[in-house]
Design a protein around this motif. Structure first.
Motif, PDB file in Angstrom:
ATOM      1  N   LEU A  84       0.834  -1.206   0.000  1.00  0.00           N
ATOM      2  CA  LEU A  84       0.000   0.000   0.000  1.00  0.00           C
ATOM      3  C   LEU A  84       0.867   1.253   0.000  1.00  0.00           C
ATOM      4  CD1 LEU A  84      -3.071   0.533   0.076  1.00  0.00           C
ATOM      5  CD2 LEU A  84      -2.886   0.722   2.559  1.00  0.00           C
ATOM      6  N   GLY A  85       1.955   1.235   0.783  1.00  0.00           N
ATOM      7  CA  GLY A  85       2.857   2.385   0.806  1.00  0.00           C
ATOM      8  C   GLY A  85       3.541   2.616  -0.525  1.00  0.00           C
ATOM      9  N   VAL A  86       4.020   1.532  -1.159  1.00  0.00           N
ATOM     10  CA  VAL A  86       4.668   1.663  -2.463  1.00  0.00           C
ATOM     11  C   VAL A  86       3.653   2.091  -3.517  1.00  0.00           C
ATOM     12  CG1 VAL A  86       5.872   0.392  -4.290  1.00  0.00           C
ATOM     13  CG2 VAL A  86       6.481   0.030  -1.893  1.00  0.00           C
ATOM     14  N   ASN A  87       2.412   1.605  -3.405  1.00  0.00           N
ATOM     15  CA  ASN A  87       1.380   1.987  -4.362  1.00  0.00           C
ATOM     16  C   ASN A  87       1.065   3.476  -4.283  1.00  0.00           C
ATOM     17  OD1 ASN A  87      -0.682   1.214  -6.373  1.00  0.00           O
ATOM     18  ND2 ASN A  87      -2.109   1.815  -4.775  1.00  0.00           N
ATOM     19  N   LEU A  88       1.135   4.044  -3.085  1.00  0.00           N
ATOM     20  CA  LEU A  88       0.934   5.494  -2.966  1.00  0.00           C
ATOM     21  C   LEU A  88       1.988   6.239  -3.785  1.00  0.00           C
ATOM     22  CD1 LEU A  88       0.105   6.208   0.796  1.00  0.00           C
ATOM     23  CD2 LEU A  88      -1.342   6.642  -1.164  1.00  0.00           C
ATOM     24  N   GLN A  89       3.220   5.779  -3.714  1.00  0.00           N
ATOM     25  CA  GLN A  89       4.308   6.472  -4.395  1.00  0.00           C
ATOM     26  C   GLN A  89       4.292   6.214  -5.898  1.00  0.00           C
ATOM     27  OE1 GLN A  89       7.596   4.820  -2.203  1.00  0.00           O
ATOM     28  NE2 GLN A  89       7.494   6.369  -0.606  1.00  0.00           N
ATOM     29  N   TRP A  90       4.137   4.972  -6.295  1.00  0.00           N
ATOM     30  CA  TRP A  90       4.199   4.633  -7.714  1.00  0.00           C
ATOM     31  C   TRP A  90       2.829   4.756  -8.392  1.00  0.00           C
ATOM     32  CZ3 TRP A  90       7.045   4.322 -11.787  1.00  0.00           C
ATOM     33  CH2 TRP A  90       6.640   3.573 -12.894  1.00  0.00           C
ATOM     34  N   GLY A  91       1.817   4.140  -7.789  1.00  0.00           N
ATOM     35  CA  GLY A  91       0.495   4.138  -8.405  1.00  0.00           C
ATOM     36  C   GLY A  91      -0.146   5.511  -8.448  1.00  0.00           C
ATOM     37  N   PHE A  92       0.054   6.324  -7.401  1.00  0.00           N
ATOM     38  CA  PHE A  92      -0.542   7.656  -7.353  1.00  0.00           C
ATOM     39  C   PHE A  92       0.318   8.678  -8.092  1.00  0.00           C
ATOM     40  CE2 PHE A  92      -3.406   5.757  -4.748  1.00  0.00           C
ATOM     41  CZ  PHE A  92      -4.064   6.509  -3.805  1.00  0.00           C
ATOM     42  N   ALA A  93       1.643   8.611  -7.894  1.00  0.00           N
ATOM     43  CA  ALA A  93       2.496   9.713  -8.343  1.00  0.00           C
ATOM     44  C   ALA A  93       3.585   9.296  -9.326  1.00  0.00           C
ATOM     45  CB  ALA A  93       3.139  10.393  -7.131  1.00  0.00           C
ATOM     46  N   GLY A  94       3.766   8.009  -9.574  1.00  0.00           N
ATOM     47  CA  GLY A  94       4.777   7.586 -10.529  1.00  0.00           C
ATOM     48  C   GLY A  94       6.205   7.693 -10.030  1.00  0.00           C
ATOM     49  N   LEU A  95       6.410   7.680  -8.701  1.00  0.00           N
ATOM     50  CA  LEU A  95       7.750   7.778  -8.127  1.00  0.00           C
ATOM     51  C   LEU A  95       8.361   6.379  -8.019  1.00  0.00           C
ATOM     52  CD1 LEU A  95       7.172  10.385  -5.270  1.00  0.00           C
ATOM     53  CD2 LEU A  95       8.106  10.775  -7.561  1.00  0.00           C
ATOM     54  N   PHE A  96       9.529   6.197  -8.610  1.00  0.00           N
ATOM     55  CA  PHE A  96      10.179   4.881  -8.675  1.00  0.00           C
ATOM     56  C   PHE A  96      11.142   4.745  -7.506  1.00  0.00           C
ATOM     57  CE2 PHE A  96      12.832   1.831 -11.503  1.00  0.00           C
ATOM     58  CZ  PHE A  96      12.209   0.754 -10.898  1.00  0.00           C
TER      59      PHE A  96
END
Length: 434
Positions: free
Chosen positions: A45-57
């Protein structure tokens, strides 16, 4: 098929797999998979916030998870008697001096004009500051690590309830994410990935080598728990009587009871974080993040502060990973810095997000449960498969030996195969973003 029915069916399949583990192997194994699945879902869920929401790798996930684990030690472990008096003051003073040196260098960089004079002043300040820092720190560290090194040899913690360490772990990870984000979020995605991986390695290297802080590779054991100890339950006549009434052995009943209590705590945290993530996804803030993810140039042209929003979501996602790290260390009841392997476990969390459905919070949760189940169960299943395949071969035959030895590699093979199949036939994941 209706999307709701499909999604419920996918979660039901994972639930059935866990139940089958209980019936075919043991209920202790099934509940342990459930607990680690809940923690994995929170990481995803934490990684999804960064990648899924904002595209941060971000591939430095394990660094933030490790900080969460460190928080459980610093918050819940009792202080080591005499350690702070022996060297704690010197360590704190050294850390203050180090921070002051860096702050002074930043101020000099901003106050002086660009040129050789500014460069020389900063070099002199940093070199002198470093030697002063080490001159103050090293004697304090030596004094702390000399206190019963076989059992302690570190400062210890504050002796507070371990549940307090969970949000503190999130704060530790959020603070580190703020420092990283202020310097690295302006980088292109591939450079950001390299930077976050490198910083995660630095965090874990510090935890492995600074014995005064976390006992290093000697590990911290006996971390307090928020649930009863099995031995106490087995000595409770009331609990033993209730277990006998259910036809359970007191030892098995106590371990199941403790693990189910953990599952209740972890589920509460997951539901709360999932609710908050869903609210964020549906809010104007969440829509703005997705707009920035899809086209940064257009969003910036509309007046959106792209760097600030990236920093916000980077901090939030890292904080969630820190909370998950504190929960995992609490479940293990020990801090083992050498177990944090960034490439191995960061890859696993990313597979959870991609397979579950990047940009969909429920997809990330599903991926967390499914991939962790496969990670645990594929190796014994692979061994069973190889036993069946080689049943007719003579002992010592080269092919039989090779196939049986290959069973140990089924985990990574299966993770790669699942990822390839999902990317080929359902590239948006099992529960795709709407």
């Amino acid at each position: 098929m209706n999307a709701m029915v499909k999604n419920v069916g996918l979660f039901a399949i994972v639930g059935v797999l866990i139940l089958l583990t209980g019936f075919l192997q043991s209920w202790n194994a099934a509940v342990l998979i459930l607990n680690m699945g809940l923690i994995s879902a929170i990481m995803a869920l934490g990684v999804n916030l960064q990648w899924g929401f904002a595209g941060l790798f971000n591939i430095g996930v394990m660094g933030f998870v490790a900080l969460g684990g460190l928080a459980t030690v610093l918050v819940s472990m009792p202080p080591t008697e005499g350690a702070f008096a022996a060297g704690g003051v010197r360590v704190v003073l050294a850390l203050v001096l180090g921070a002051a040196t860096i702050t002074a260098a930043v101020l000099i960089h901003g106050a002086m004009q660009k040129g050789w004079l500014r460069t020389a002043a900063m070099i002199v300040l940093l070199v002198v500051g470093f030697f002063v820092y080490r001159a103050v720190l090293d004697p304090g560290v030596a004094a702390i690590e000399a206190i019963d090194p076989a059992a302690t040899g570190y400062l210890g913690g504050l002796g507070l309830p371990v549940l307090i360490a969970w949000p503190v772990g999130g704060l530790f990870a959020a603070g580190a994410a703020w420092l990283i984000g202020k310097t690295a979020l302006g980088l292109r995605s591939d450079y950001l990935a390299i930077a976050t991986l490198g910083i995660a390695e630095i965090i874990i290297a510090v935890m492995k080598n600074e014995d005064w802080l976390s006992r290093g590779v000697k590990n911290v054991i006996g971390i307090p728990r928020p649930v009863p100890y099995e031995i106490d339950l087995q000595g409770d006549p009331g609990f033993v009587e209730r277990a006998a009434g259910l036809g359970l052995d007191p030892v098995m009943a106590s371990t199941l009871y403790v693990k189910l209590l953990y599952a209740g705590l972890f589920l509460t945290v997951l539901v709360l974080l999932l609710w908050m993530a869903q609210r964020a996804l549906a809010s104007p803030w969440g829509r703005m993040l997705r707009a920035i993810r899809d086209n940064e140039v257009a969003a910036e042209a509309m007046g959106k502060d792209v760097k600030r929003r990236h920093l916000q979501v980077f901090i939030l996602g890292s904080a969630i990973c820190g909370i998950a790290g504190a929960m995992m260390t609490t479940l293990d009841s020990q801090l083992t810095p050498s177990s944090y392997q960034p490439l191995r476990f960061t890859f696993l969390v990313w597979v959870m997000v991609i397979v579950g459905g990047s940009g969909n919070n429920f997809g990330a949760v599903l991926g967390g449960f499914l991939i962790w189940f496969l990670w645990v169960q594929v190796e014994p299943m692979g061994r069973l498969l190889m036993d069946v395949i080689t049943a007719g071969m003579t002992d010592g035959y080269w092919l039989k030996v090779h196939l049986l030895e290959s069973a140990a590699h089924m985990r990574l093979f299966t993770m790669g195969l699942v990822l390839l199949l999902v990317l080929r036939f359902n590239p948006r994941g099992l529960i795709p973003e709407k």
